[in-house]
Design a protein around this motif. Structure first.
Motif, mmCIF file in Angstrom:
data_model
loop_
_atom_site.group_PDB
_atom_site.id
_atom_site.type_symbol
_atom_site.label_atom_id
_atom_site.label_comp_id
_atom_site.label_asym_id
_atom_site.label_seq_id
_atom_site.Cartn_x
_atom_site.Cartn_y
_atom_site.Cartn_z
ATOM 1 N N LEU A 151 0.825 -1.200 0.000
ATOM 2 C CA LEU A 151 0.000 0.000 0.000
ATOM 3 C C LEU A 151 0.865 1.259 0.000
ATOM 4 O O LEU A 151 0.548 2.244 -0.687
ATOM 5 N N ARG A 152 1.975 1.223 0.744
ATOM 6 C CA ARG A 152 2.877 2.382 0.735
ATOM 7 C C ARG A 152 3.467 2.593 -0.652
ATOM 8 O O ARG A 152 3.693 3.740 -1.077
ATOM 9 N N ALA A 168 -5.750 4.376 1.235
ATOM 10 C CA ALA A 168 -4.810 3.336 1.665
ATOM 11 C C ALA A 168 -4.767 3.233 3.183
ATOM 12 O O ALA A 168 -4.645 2.126 3.734
ATOM 13 N N ILE A 169 -4.851 4.355 3.862
ATOM 14 C CA ILE A 169 -4.831 4.338 5.326
ATOM 15 C C ILE A 169 -6.027 3.581 5.881
ATOM 16 O O ILE A 169 -5.911 2.802 6.844
ATOM 17 N N ASP A 184 -9.727 -8.276 3.850
ATOM 18 C CA ASP A 184 -9.567 -9.536 4.558
ATOM 19 C C ASP A 184 -8.345 -10.276 4.019
ATOM 20 O O ASP A 184 -8.262 -10.553 2.823
ATOM 21 N N LEU A 185 -7.398 -10.566 4.901
ATOM 22 C CA LEU A 185 -6.166 -11.221 4.463
ATOM 23 C C LEU A 185 -6.433 -12.595 3.872
ATOM 24 O O LEU A 185 -5.778 -13.017 2.911
ATOM 25 N N GLY A 186 -7.386 -13.295 4.441
ATOM 26 C CA GLY A 186 -7.724 -14.606 3.903
ATOM 27 C C GLY A 186 -8.193 -14.526 2.468
ATOM 28 O O GLY A 186 -7.810 -15.346 1.621
ATOM 29 N N ASP A 187 -9.026 -13.516 2.171
ATOM 30 C CA ASP A 187 -9.501 -13.334 0.801
ATOM 31 C C ASP A 187 -8.349 -12.990 -0.136
ATOM 32 O O ASP A 187 -8.292 -13.475 -1.281
ATOM 33 N N LEU A 188 -7.410 -12.147 0.329
ATOM 34 C CA LEU A 188 -6.270 -11.770 -0.505
ATOM 35 C C LEU A 188 -5.365 -12.973 -0.779
ATOM 36 O O LEU A 188 -4.844 -13.121 -1.885
ATOM 37 N N ALA A 219 -0.364 -8.795 -5.268
ATOM 38 C CA ALA A 219 -0.629 -7.373 -5.498
ATOM 39 C C ALA A 219 -1.940 -7.121 -6.224
ATOM 40 O O ALA A 219 -2.626 -6.132 -5.944
ATOM 41 N N THR A 220 -2.289 -7.964 -7.171
ATOM 42 C CA THR A 220 -3.400 -7.660 -8.069
ATOM 43 C C THR A 220 -4.714 -7.443 -7.335
ATOM 44 O O THR A 220 -5.430 -6.454 -7.569
ATOM 45 N N ALA A 221 -5.053 -8.357 -6.434
ATOM 46 C CA ALA A 221 -6.312 -8.218 -5.698
ATOM 47 C C ALA A 221 -6.280 -6.997 -4.787
ATOM 48 O O ALA A 221 -7.294 -6.290 -4.638
ATOM 49 N N LEU A 222 -5.134 -6.731 -4.175
ATOM 50 C CA LEU A 222 -5.027 -5.561 -3.305
ATOM 51 C C LEU A 222 -5.252 -4.281 -4.103
ATOM 52 O O LEU A 222 -5.922 -3.348 -3.637
ATOM 53 N N ILE A 223 -4.685 -4.218 -5.289
ATOM 54 C CA ILE A 223 -4.849 -3.030 -6.133
ATOM 55 C C ILE A 223 -6.316 -2.829 -6.473
ATOM 56 O O ILE A 223 -6.823 -1.697 -6.479
ATOM 57 N N ALA A 224 -7.014 -3.913 -6.737
ATOM 58 C CA ALA A 224 -8.444 -3.811 -7.031
ATOM 59 C C ALA A 224 -9.205 -3.250 -5.835
ATOM 60 O O ALA A 224 -10.103 -2.403 -5.990
#
Length: 408
Positions: free
Chosen positions: A26-27, A54-55, A60-64, A75-80
């Motif tokens: 995220l940073r 971003a803050i 959900d980490l499990g989903d990621l 990265a891809t799912a987090l970016i979404a």
């Protein structure tokens, strides 16, 4: 893997776990949005929206983790998720998220920030360990002990020299860590940086790279390194240099603390060293764990080199992916061992009387090279000068201020 099978891992909680990787990625995205402002491709207000989103983002980490299997990277799912959060605040700002980057840029840059922080912490522990070893070397300049080579009596030495040799290894490790650079990664989809060049009409993206790096505290790499993995293998090699040096300390302490030798012992702690069945035991647990780290680390660094050799095409197919767990485990192991070793040498108990008695008992063998001598103290060679040289070198290492990694 469970921490139950990695004793000491609690010392590095938050260093390279899933939450740390998530925060680092995220940073990276926030820093990139700031860099796009420099490129003239986003107003500052939109970058602020990305930073605010971003803050507050808490996927959900499990989903990621599950989604990472679907795309091959975390990265891809987090970016979404981030883009969706920005969209909810400012639809125009959503187009700024990840614009011109690729997932490898995000993961590589995130891991560089994690490695930088881990190495900084490790350097601090090595400096603490080195300071304690310098005290031992000075204090025991005259503590005679039997030298051993290939497990047998050799010639007399001093514990001060042994401690100085430990210190020399730590000094070399600090120097290797100091030489590391942690480059930002920016290449775009295939290492060409094409999108920003097309959008700005300017192929020179050095200002964007500098801004990106500065916001992350990384080195502004002038060339993408998607398939040149020296940045990663250099970190691995440096960490193994550390565990090699600390492994020698641990191995020596394990040998010299055996009850039939009893020339040193680990510091006493009511909570450490006990046995499940034998109440008399006080096991040298810190030395055992540091020695374990020294045995695990080289294979992890070897994985990094194997991955580097297989980094084909413009972005690798599997080699890159194999780096992540190896680098994470290596950072975890080395930083944990650094803290354990600092605690070990700070509490180390030295028994010079036992050393002297053994040296005297073995004096015939120890002086066999020069049978005319009868006093082991008269055959210590250049011990004192070697100790002084190591102490001088250590002073130079600790006085040297590390250059800012963001310097070009």
């Amino acid at each position: 893997m469970s921490g139950l099978l990695r004793p000491g891992v609690h010392r590095v909680a938050g260093l390279v776990d899933d939450a740390a990787v998530l925060g680092a990625m995220l940073r990276v995205e926030v820093a990139w949005s700031r860099a796009l402002v420099v490129a003239g491709l986003a107003p500052p207000r939109q970058a602020d929206v990305v930073a605010d989103a971003a803050i507050d983002l808490a996927p959900d980490l499990g989903d990621l983790i599950e989604a990472a299997e679907n795309t091959g990277n975390p990265a891809t799912a987090l970016i979404a998720h981030l883009r969706s959060a920005v969209q909810a605040q400012d639809p125009d700002a959503a187009g700024v998220v990840h614009r011109g980057l690729t997932s490898q840029d995000v993961v590589d840059s995130a891991l560089m920030t994690i490695a930088r922080d881990g190495v900084a912490r490790l350097r601090g522990d090595l400096r603490r360990a080195g300071a304690e070893l310098a005290v031992l070397a000075e204090r025991h300049r005259g503590s005679v002990m039997a030298g051993r080579t290939l497990t047998q009596w050799a010639v007399p030495t001093t514990f001060g020299l042994k401690a100085a040799q430990w210190l020399a290894g730590v000094s070399e490790a600090v120097t290797v860590l100091d030489a590391l650079r942690f480059p930002v990664q920016y290449g775009g989809a295939a290492g060409t940086r094409a999108l920003l060049a097309a959008l700005t009409g300017d192929a020179d993206q050095a200002p964007v790279v500098r801004s990106f790096a500065e916001h992350l505290g990384l080195h502004p790499a002038s060339v993408p390194w998607h398939t040149r993995r020296r940045a990663v293998t250099a970190i691995g090699d440096a960490l193994v240099t550390v565990t090699d040096a600390l492994g020698v300390v641990a191995a020596d302490v394990l040998l010299l603390s055996r009850p039939e030798i009893a020339e040193v012992s680990e510091g006493e702690s009511p909570a450490r060293g006990g046995s499940s069945t034998m109440p008399h035991k006080r096991n040298p647990v810190l030395s055992v764990l540091v020695a374990s780290a020294a045995r695990q680390a080289p294979q992890l660094a070897a994985t990094l080199h194997l991955a580097a050799a297989g980094a084909v095409d413009e972005r690798p197919d599997g080699a890159w992916h194999s780096e992540w767990p190896a680098l994470a485990a290596l950072l975890e192991i080395a930083v944990t061992a650094g803290e354990q070793a600092a605690e070990l040498v700070a509490g180390l108990q030295v028994h010079p009387d036992a050393m002297a008695a053994r040296a005297q008992h073995a004096s015939t063998a120890l002086l066999a090279e020069s049978p005319g001598l009868t006093d082991v103290r008269g055959y210590l060679g250049d011990c004192d000068r070697i100790i002084e040289a190591v102490l001088t070198e250590w002073a130079a290492v600790t006085d040297t201020q590390r250059e800012d990694p963001t310097d070009a």
